[in-house]
Design a protein around this motif. Sequence first.
Motif, PDB file in Angstrom:
ATOM      1  N   PRO A   1      -3.763  -8.920  22.020  1.00  7.37           N
ATOM      2  CA  PRO A   1      -3.062 -10.203  21.909  1.00  7.37           C
ATOM      3  C   PRO A   1      -3.976 -11.371  21.551  1.00  7.37           C
ATOM      4  O   PRO A   1      -3.504 -12.396  21.057  1.00  7.37           O
ATOM      5  CB  PRO A   1      -2.448 -10.380  23.307  1.00  7.37           C
ATOM      6  N   THR A   2      -5.293 -11.221  21.754  1.00  5.83           N
ATOM      7  CA  THR A   2      -6.200 -12.349  21.540  1.00  5.83           C
ATOM      8  C   THR A   2      -7.356 -12.053  20.595  1.00  5.83           C
ATOM      9  O   THR A   2      -8.174 -12.931  20.329  1.00  5.83           O
ATOM     10  CB  THR A   2      -6.790 -12.823  22.884  1.00  5.83           C
ATOM     11  N   THR A   3      -7.472 -10.824  20.059  1.00  3.07           N
ATOM     12  CA  THR A   3      -8.635 -10.478  19.230  1.00  3.07           C
ATOM     13  C   THR A   3      -8.204  -9.936  17.868  1.00  3.07           C
ATOM     14  O   THR A   3      -7.128  -9.345  17.714  1.00  3.07           O
ATOM     15  CB  THR A   3      -9.523  -9.434  19.925  1.00  3.07           C
ATOM     16  N   LEU A   4      -9.094 -10.127  16.875  1.00  6.41           N
ATOM     17  CA  LEU A   4      -8.866  -9.675  15.509  1.00  6.41           C
ATOM     18  C   LEU A   4     -10.111  -8.947  15.003  1.00  6.41           C
ATOM     19  O   LEU A   4     -11.220  -9.200  15.479  1.00  6.41           O
ATOM     20  CB  LEU A   4      -8.571 -10.864  14.584  1.00  6.41           C
ATOM     21  N   HIS A   5      -9.919  -8.071  14.036  1.00  4.71           N
ATOM     22  CA  HIS A   5     -11.032  -7.373  13.394  1.00  4.71           C
ATOM     23  C   HIS A   5     -10.888  -7.566  11.889  1.00  4.71           C
ATOM     24  O   HIS A   5      -9.893  -7.164  11.287  1.00  4.71           O
ATOM     25  CB  HIS A   5     -11.022  -5.883  13.735  1.00  4.71           C
ATOM     26  N   GLU A   6     -11.907  -8.180  11.259  1.00  3.66           N
ATOM     27  CA  GLU A   6     -11.836  -8.479   9.837  1.00  3.66           C
ATOM     28  C   GLU A   6     -12.278  -7.278   9.007  1.00  3.66           C
ATOM     29  O   GLU A   6     -13.322  -6.664   9.271  1.00  3.66           O
ATOM     30  CB  GLU A   6     -12.711  -9.685   9.503  1.00  3.66           C
ATOM     31  N   VAL A   7     -11.476  -6.956   7.986  1.00  2.00           N
ATOM     32  CA  VAL A   7     -11.775  -5.855   7.068  1.00  2.00           C
ATOM     33  C   VAL A   7     -11.680  -6.397   5.645  1.00  2.00           C
ATOM     34  O   VAL A   7     -10.632  -6.932   5.246  1.00  2.00           O
ATOM     35  CB  VAL A   7     -10.799  -4.681   7.259  1.00  2.00           C
ATOM     36  N   ASN A   8     -12.752  -6.254   4.871  1.00  2.00           N
ATOM     37  CA  ASN A   8     -12.785  -6.798   3.520  1.00  2.00           C
ATOM     38  C   ASN A   8     -13.575  -5.861   2.606  1.00  2.00           C
ATOM     39  O   ASN A   8     -14.745  -5.596   2.880  1.00  2.00           O
ATOM     40  CB  ASN A   8     -13.435  -8.188   3.523  1.00  2.00           C
ATOM     41  N   PRO A   9     -12.948  -5.331   1.556  1.00  2.00           N
ATOM     42  CA  PRO A   9     -11.533  -5.467   1.186  1.00  2.00           C
ATOM     43  C   PRO A   9     -10.679  -4.441   1.924  1.00  2.00           C
ATOM     44  O   PRO A   9     -11.202  -3.564   2.623  1.00  2.00           O
ATOM     45  CB  PRO A   9     -11.556  -5.176  -0.310  1.00  2.00           C
ATOM     46  N   ILE A  10      -9.353  -4.535   1.727  1.00  2.00           N
ATOM     47  CA  ILE A  10      -8.425  -3.585   2.326  1.00  2.00           C
ATOM     48  C   ILE A  10      -7.185  -3.505   1.450  1.00  2.00           C
ATOM     49  O   ILE A  10      -6.801  -4.493   0.821  1.00  2.00           O
ATOM     50  CB  ILE A  10      -8.060  -3.994   3.778  1.00  2.00           C
ATOM     51  N   ASP A  11      -6.602  -2.329   1.354  1.00  2.00           N
ATOM     52  CA  ASP A  11      -5.362  -2.130   0.606  1.00  2.00           C
ATOM     53  C   ASP A  11      -4.229  -1.878   1.587  1.00  2.00           C
ATOM     54  O   ASP A  11      -4.433  -1.268   2.648  1.00  2.00           O
ATOM     55  CB  ASP A  11      -5.476  -0.936  -0.347  1.00  2.00           C
ATOM     56  N   PHE A  12      -3.027  -2.332   1.213  1.00  2.00           N
ATOM     57  CA  PHE A  12      -1.844  -2.114   2.050  1.00  2.00           C
ATOM     58  C   PHE A  12      -0.836  -1.248   1.309  1.00  2.00           C
ATOM     59  O   PHE A  12      -0.691  -1.331   0.078  1.00  2.00           O
ATOM     60  CB  PHE A  12      -1.211  -3.442   2.449  1.00  2.00           C
ATOM     61  N   ASP A  13      -0.135  -0.434   2.083  1.00  2.00           N
ATOM     62  CA  ASP A  13       0.780   0.560   1.541  1.00  2.00           C
ATOM     63  C   ASP A  13       2.087   0.567   2.338  1.00  2.00           C
ATOM     64  O   ASP A  13       2.181  -0.025   3.419  1.00  2.00           O
ATOM     65  CB  ASP A  13       0.156   1.955   1.615  1.00  2.00           C
ATOM     66  N   ALA A  14       3.067   1.271   1.820  1.00  2.00           N
ATOM     67  CA  ALA A  14       4.326   1.494   2.525  1.00  2.00           C
ATOM     68  C   ALA A  14       4.769   2.924   2.265  1.00  2.00           C
ATOM     69  O   ALA A  14       4.417   3.515   1.234  1.00  2.00           O
ATOM     70  CB  ALA A  14       5.394   0.519   2.054  1.00  2.00           C
ATOM     71  N   ALA A  15       5.527   3.489   3.191  1.00  2.00           N
ATOM     72  CA  ALA A  15       6.023   4.854   3.031  1.00  2.00           C
ATOM     73  C   ALA A  15       7.442   4.956   3.570  1.00  2.00           C
ATOM     74  O   ALA A  15       7.871   4.154   4.407  1.00  2.00           O
ATOM     75  CB  ALA A  15       5.117   5.856   3.746  1.00  2.00           C
ATOM     76  N   ARG A  16       8.147   5.972   3.089  1.00  2.00           N
ATOM     77  CA  ARG A  16       9.525   6.197   3.546  1.00  2.00           C
ATOM     78  C   ARG A  16       9.591   6.833   4.924  1.00  2.00           C
ATOM     79  O   ARG A  16      10.670   6.959   5.498  1.00  2.00           O
ATOM     80  CB  ARG A  16      10.262   7.098   2.555  1.00  2.00           C
ATOM     81  N   MET A  17       8.444   7.240   5.442  1.00  2.00           N
ATOM     82  CA  MET A  17       8.385   7.888   6.752  1.00  2.00           C
ATOM     83  C   MET A  17       7.083   7.471   7.425  1.00  2.00           C
ATOM     84  O   MET A  17       6.157   7.006   6.758  1.00  2.00           O
ATOM     85  CB  MET A  17       8.488   9.411   6.627  1.00  2.00           C
ATOM     86  N   PRO A  18       6.968   7.639   8.754  1.00  2.00           N
ATOM     87  CA  PRO A  18       5.738   7.194   9.431  1.00  2.00           C
ATOM     88  C   PRO A  18       4.501   8.014   9.114  1.00  2.00           C
ATOM     89  O   PRO A  18       3.400   7.576   9.412  1.00  2.00           O
ATOM     90  CB  PRO A  18       6.097   7.319  10.924  1.00  2.00           C
TER      91      PRO A  18
END
Length: 633
Positions: free
Chosen positions: A242-259
């Motif tokens: 809830p209070t922390t972040l982790h930076e990733v550079n670069p990063i790609d994002f994807d989507a799928a029809r299933m988990p």
Amino acid sequence: MFGGLDKDNYASLGDAVMGPVRAYTNLRWTGFYLCHQFDATGSSWTAPHSHRVPPVSTWRFLRSEGWGLGPLYLGRQWLRTPNAAGHMVSVPNPGWSEANGKTDGQHAVELAKGVEMENGATIYIDLELDGFMNDAEAKRYLKGWFAAVTQAGYRPGAYCWDSNDARKICTTFRDVAIWFIRMPEQQPTVYNESDGMLFRLPPAADFVDPEEEPGQIGRVACQFAWYNQERGFPGAKLRTSPTTLHEVNPIDFDAARMPDPSHPEAKTALCLTDFGSNAPAAFFLDPSVAAWQFLENGRQWGDWMQGGIVTPEAVTFKDLGYGRWFDTASVAAASRKTWNVDLFGLGVDGSLWTTRLLSVGDDLPWSEPQVLNSSTPARHGSAIAAVSRRTDVLDVFFFNTAHELTTTWWAPGDPDWQAHVGAISHGFSFAPGTNIAALTSPTDSERLDLFAVDSSNTVRWVQWRTPAPWATASVPLAEAADPAVGVHAIWSEGQIHLLVGTRSGRLAHLVHPDGTQGGPSDWSTVGFVPRVAAQARPMAARVTRFSGAVVAVVIDSLGILSWSAYDGVNWTVPGTDVPPKGYSTGGRLAVTVTSPEALDVLLPDQKNSWYVRRLVPSGVPAAPLTTGELWAW
């Protein structure tokens, strides 16, 4: 739709990040690089990590943390070379041939086996530039690669550009799963760092190819965002608490029809429950529909109800920026009296919903779906459990966004689901990948026992015995539990029996002599359910009582359905079953006792079909169960 990420270097993420990211974002799956060059010996994703206890591969570690996976193998690419004008152009690779395709496919399989990837998983060949299907030698190379992966017992896939290769591979190689790239010229914001939400996922229409045939795997996943300096996005900060972040550079994002894009055949959640006399009901939950059938006349499983019984459009879900969908991590059902059944599921927005059938007949529809938890949403990918501890009473369980076990209930005299929602565990978090095992007592209708795996890989026992409040205890286990296999429970002869998946790849068997939490007696580890082979580990397990014995039913990493009976002293040698197309190792499995003479098992195969395999008494004490009828859809 289900969000994912991919990153070339695992070291920039690591174990300490990936577990929390799965818990505090809506990212459900990740790319997994087997290699970054066709002749490489591996990658940072396949490298051993001796600090883990037990020292499992990153593939198995991420599975246990609740991640779906998309394994990638970088094949032989177009070559980049300067032309006469000094401009870089793409030219065919002289190494493209069907023979080299087979060689590289076999290498991909060797790398997959090196990380203990389960049989039947999908391996995607990474095609970085478009146009492979326009070159005759490149097509032969892909043919050889796909054939070698298939022959080894895996499903081939292709990560490729949508404009040409995705469409042509889909129509030429129909058993190949497609992870396509569709990238806008200008990169919009798609990830909200404040709440860890990936939004603006591609519409469902992008995953539809008009030339796909019914039953074809087709388009499974899409890469739709590149967060890098060249596109104006210096990476992303992934939420890890809830209070922390982790930076990733670069990063790609994807989507799928299933988990889990490594198992597109296992995109639907499954469950079985009592319904009528010798007539259990079966349910599947797809992202866009829930459907059911039941055992007609106690003899014949019917057909899945055409058009389903409920769709996301019928439920008051929130649109998080990419449509309204069912979350297929879990589905549950319970029968509160004969010929009544209630179905429970989740939306991707965390809404717990239900619909019910009060009798059976063609003119009796399912009720309008109702949301039960408006003020307390479920976490992304939460498990669900539902039971009826006495006639006309229902208890339902899920995990809230604080990772606490949460309940609500219904009774005829007090039917307000929303008013009954509340957390029943406090002070610790449950692991993202765990199931919920919910037990009613055979002798006490005012008692419930729940089991799940927490984020420290400890089995927690949450118990209610009226008039006392909910109480929690830990179940002692000599090794770390595996949340992805989970914990499964049954009462037998006044004792509670647990089957617990362990991170070492075994299925532990524990017994409590009377089920009294905090009493003088405690859990004892009886041993381990026998495996069909030393290298086989459980991918899904269930436990029930049948024909006078405790029975374990398992799908293992080899794709074998097995079962074993515990007679109070020993487990019998496992019986086994493998259909012609092989059972899915994607972790989908449901079990119900249909009658004193029949135990039915519902599960998918590798080719996008579902089976009910019946087990029946054999009359042989050393192997008390054997296969009976088989239904397929």
